[in-house]
Design a protein around this motif. Sequence first.
Motif, PDB file in Angstrom:
ATOM      1  N   PHE A 432       0.850  -1.183   0.000  1.00  0.00           N
ATOM      2  CA  PHE A 432       0.000   0.000   0.000  1.00  0.00           C
ATOM      3  C   PHE A 432       0.890   1.238   0.000  1.00  0.00           C
ATOM      4  N   TYR A 433       0.320   2.351  -0.459  1.00  0.00           N
ATOM      5  CA  TYR A 433       1.098   3.566  -0.648  1.00  0.00           C
ATOM      6  C   TYR A 433       0.405   4.740   0.046  1.00  0.00           C
ATOM      7  N   ALA A 434       1.212   5.664   0.568  1.00  0.00           N
ATOM      8  CA  ALA A 434       0.664   6.811   1.288  1.00  0.00           C
ATOM      9  C   ALA A 434       1.449   8.076   0.941  1.00  0.00           C
ATOM     10  N   GLN A 435       0.732   9.212   0.946  1.00  0.00           N
ATOM     11  CA  GLN A 435       1.343  10.518   0.737  1.00  0.00           C
ATOM     12  C   GLN A 435       0.508  11.545   1.487  1.00  0.00           C
ATOM     13  N   GLY A 436       1.141  12.555   2.044  1.00  0.00           N
ATOM     14  CA  GLY A 436       0.424  13.619   2.721  1.00  0.00           C
ATOM     15  C   GLY A 436       0.269  14.831   1.831  1.00  0.00           C
ATOM     16  N   ALA A 437      -0.892  15.495   1.919  1.00  0.00           N
ATOM     17  CA  ALA A 437      -1.142  16.742   1.186  1.00  0.00           C
ATOM     18  C   ALA A 437      -1.766  17.735   2.164  1.00  0.00           C
ATOM     19  N   PHE A 438      -1.182  18.937   2.266  1.00  0.00           N
ATOM     20  CA  PHE A 438      -1.617  19.896   3.279  1.00  0.00           C
ATOM     21  C   PHE A 438      -1.694  21.302   2.703  1.00  0.00           C
ATOM     22  N   LEU A 439      -2.659  22.066   3.183  1.00  0.00           N
ATOM     23  CA  LEU A 439      -2.711  23.482   2.856  1.00  0.00           C
ATOM     24  C   LEU A 439      -1.472  24.156   3.427  1.00  0.00           C
ATOM     25  N   ASP A 440      -0.864  24.985   2.617  1.00  0.00           N
ATOM     26  CA  ASP A 440       0.375  25.621   3.044  1.00  0.00           C
ATOM     27  C   ASP A 440       0.120  26.946   3.753  1.00  0.00           C
ATOM     28  N   ALA A 441      -1.137  27.143   4.165  1.00  0.00           N
ATOM     29  CA  ALA A 441      -1.502  28.303   4.974  1.00  0.00           C
ATOM     30  C   ALA A 441      -2.614  27.851   5.898  1.00  0.00           C
ATOM     31  N   SER A 442      -2.663  28.403   7.091  1.00  0.00           N
ATOM     32  CA  SER A 442      -3.618  27.934   8.079  1.00  0.00           C
ATOM     33  C   SER A 442      -4.919  28.720   8.074  1.00  0.00           C
ATOM     34  N   SER A 443      -5.063  29.683   7.159  1.00  0.00           N
ATOM     35  CA  SER A 443      -6.204  30.585   7.242  1.00  0.00           C
ATOM     36  C   SER A 443      -7.490  30.009   6.687  1.00  0.00           C
ATOM     37  N   ALA A 444      -7.434  29.313   5.572  1.00  0.00           N
ATOM     38  CA  ALA A 444      -8.671  28.880   4.933  1.00  0.00           C
ATOM     39  C   ALA A 444      -8.403  27.701   4.015  1.00  0.00           C
ATOM     40  N   LEU A 445      -9.479  26.981   3.666  1.00  0.00           N
ATOM     41  CA  LEU A 445      -9.385  25.872   2.731  1.00  0.00           C
ATOM     42  C   LEU A 445      -9.516  26.419   1.315  1.00  0.00           C
ATOM     43  N   GLU A 446      -8.453  26.991   0.820  1.00  0.00           N
ATOM     44  CA  GLU A 446      -8.513  27.545  -0.524  1.00  0.00           C
ATOM     45  C   GLU A 446      -7.187  27.304  -1.226  1.00  0.00           C
ATOM     46  N   MET A 447      -7.289  27.060  -2.512  1.00  0.00           N
ATOM     47  CA  MET A 447      -6.113  26.719  -3.292  1.00  0.00           C
ATOM     48  C   MET A 447      -5.073  27.830  -3.291  1.00  0.00           C
ATOM     49  N   SER A 448      -5.523  29.090  -3.175  1.00  0.00           N
ATOM     50  CA  SER A 448      -4.579  30.207  -3.256  1.00  0.00           C
ATOM     51  C   SER A 448      -3.556  30.167  -2.135  1.00  0.00           C
ATOM     52  N   GLY A 449      -3.891  29.460  -1.060  1.00  0.00           N
ATOM     53  CA  GLY A 449      -2.939  29.370   0.036  1.00  0.00           C
ATOM     54  C   GLY A 449      -1.771  28.463  -0.277  1.00  0.00           C
ATOM     55  N   GLY A 450      -1.874  27.683  -1.348  1.00  0.00           N
ATOM     56  CA  GLY A 450      -0.804  26.759  -1.685  1.00  0.00           C
ATOM     57  C   GLY A 450      -1.006  25.414  -1.006  1.00  0.00           C
ATOM     58  N   ILE A 451      -0.483  24.369  -1.618  1.00  0.00           N
ATOM     59  CA  ILE A 451      -0.569  23.031  -1.051  1.00  0.00           C
ATOM     60  C   ILE A 451       0.833  22.448  -0.995  1.00  0.00           C
ATOM     61  N   ALA A 452       1.161  21.830   0.111  1.00  0.00           N
ATOM     62  CA  ALA A 452       2.452  21.170   0.291  1.00  0.00           C
ATOM     63  C   ALA A 452       2.225  19.667   0.277  1.00  0.00           C
ATOM     64  N   PHE A 453       3.125  18.954  -0.395  1.00  0.00           N
ATOM     65  CA  PHE A 453       3.019  17.495  -0.485  1.00  0.00           C
ATOM     66  C   PHE A 453       4.238  16.853   0.139  1.00  0.00           C
ATOM     67  N   THR A 454       4.028  15.744   0.805  1.00  0.00           N
ATOM     68  CA  THR A 454       5.153  14.942   1.312  1.00  0.00           C
ATOM     69  C   THR A 454       5.644  14.040   0.197  1.00  0.00           C
ATOM     70  N   LEU A 455       6.772  13.389   0.457  1.00  0.00           N
ATOM     71  CA  LEU A 455       7.172  12.294  -0.430  1.00  0.00           C
ATOM     72  C   LEU A 455       6.244  11.104  -0.161  1.00  0.00           C
ATOM     73  N   GLY A 456       6.428  10.005  -0.843  1.00  0.00           N
ATOM     74  CA  GLY A 456       5.556   8.854  -0.664  1.00  0.00           C
ATOM     75  C   GLY A 456       6.167   7.788   0.235  1.00  0.00           C
ATOM     76  N   LEU A 457       5.302   6.986   0.852  1.00  0.00           N
ATOM     77  CA  LEU A 457       5.719   5.809   1.633  1.00  0.00           C
ATOM     78  C   LEU A 457       5.107   4.573   1.011  1.00  0.00           C
ATOM     79  N   GLN A 458       5.848   3.477   1.014  1.00  0.00           N
ATOM     80  CA  GLN A 458       5.288   2.207   0.566  1.00  0.00           C
ATOM     81  C   GLN A 458       5.708   1.102   1.503  1.00  0.00           C
TER      82      GLN A 458
END
Length: 458
Positions: A432-458
């Motif tokens: 199985f495979y996993a990756q994290g995806a997070f808003l790169d700003a804590s203010s709101a759930l909006e794309m303009s804040g940017g998204i940060a991704f982790t590397l993957g785990l398997q």
Amino acid sequence: MVFFRLPRYGIAGIVVALATLVPVAQAQVSDTYFMAVHGCEDPSVDCHSPMNHQTYLLSSDDGENWTALAGWTSYQGSVPDLIRRGDTLYLYNPNQLVRYHLDTGVLDGPMWVTLHGGTSGGFVDPSLYLDEEGNLVLFYLPGILGSDPAGCPPGSPTCTKYIRSAVETPGTDGIEFDVAGDRLTISVGGGDPPSASDPDIFLAGDTYAVLLARGASTQLWTSDSLHGTYVLSTDLPNGFLWSGGPAVASAFYDHVTGETWLYAHSNLPVEGLVQRAVTTDLTSPVPSSSWSTVLQPSDLGLSTTTGILGSPGLARNITPAGTVTSFGSGCGSSTTPVIDIGDLPPELGQSAFSFMVTDVTPGAAGWILLGSSNIGWGATVLPWSLSGLGYPGCELLVSLDLPMVPVTADATGLVTLNLGIPSASILLGQTFYAQGAFLDASSALEMSGGIAFTLGLQ
């Protein structure tokens, strides 16, 4: 994440005295494997009668050298099979259950087992498996009161026998089962062997397999699903994995090496031995030269002249941990979050298994993305560049065919996600495979804040 997992002689019911909560040996056996066998050594009784059998428990670290469990007291019971779930070892004999609590060293039983929807004769020749939900599954030959359930009734030269499966009734801890139906339909007599007994269910890769005793020979039956219809292996002559030699077999398939370990009792060179063969090919007959003795009566303190052993059943004691490796790379406009597992490795039944992500924007919302592939997902080839969505240097690394789990970072930028792993044998060898995806700003759930991704785990 790779989640890496088993077992019979005699065909009559047994009468046992009920007992409960008996202290046995030490708690927590460190060896990797358990074996249950029945034995007998009294020259004044018929040691071929299940009524005169005692059940013994042994352990081994390599599957070849076996030692009787310290402090174990044998109990009246024949044709044993066993399986571990959590800290409990479940030992089954025809129509009965004994639970050995590994964390306390307490033996609970024997107890009568109820088979809802079964015949009046109950079950004989039990074989155990854990399904995807962690329920005990029982494969068995229906018992026949006052008659040999493995052969045809007197006066009937041919007949049909069935191997059935039953699923643990919820909340009964292995003492009640609901019949699921017939799994094997076997012709007996005429041009076929005169008996069919002692099924052993195991998972070989992605195929469910049953070993079936046909007298002194053993057939292999297979199915694509646990409760499906099993058919004779077309790769083997008349489905026989071997003809003659050791009988009443159990099997353990190693999902890492691809080896199948076969255990059976043998009467050569003397009566009442347990022998083992190892094969990497279930499509070819097992040569007679592959078998070697791994257990004899004297190993259990039984007489070297009158003692006999039979019906070995095998279970893994400790589920080996899966491996965890990283792949790909992460991204982020400020910091790149880092994903890892918690303190406990992935293994079957590990309820405290968890993911941890650090360096997340404090309070940021996000997801742990789970998938069954890191190569492709439908028409999408992985890794998939997210540059076209405004995230240069970022890639989706896992297929999104498993749930996306929403998470939120704490005030220190830490995310902890507990994902318990079921005690389900079907997970053995799966990746199985996993990756994290997070808003790169804590203010709101909006794309303009940017998204940060982790590397993957398997």
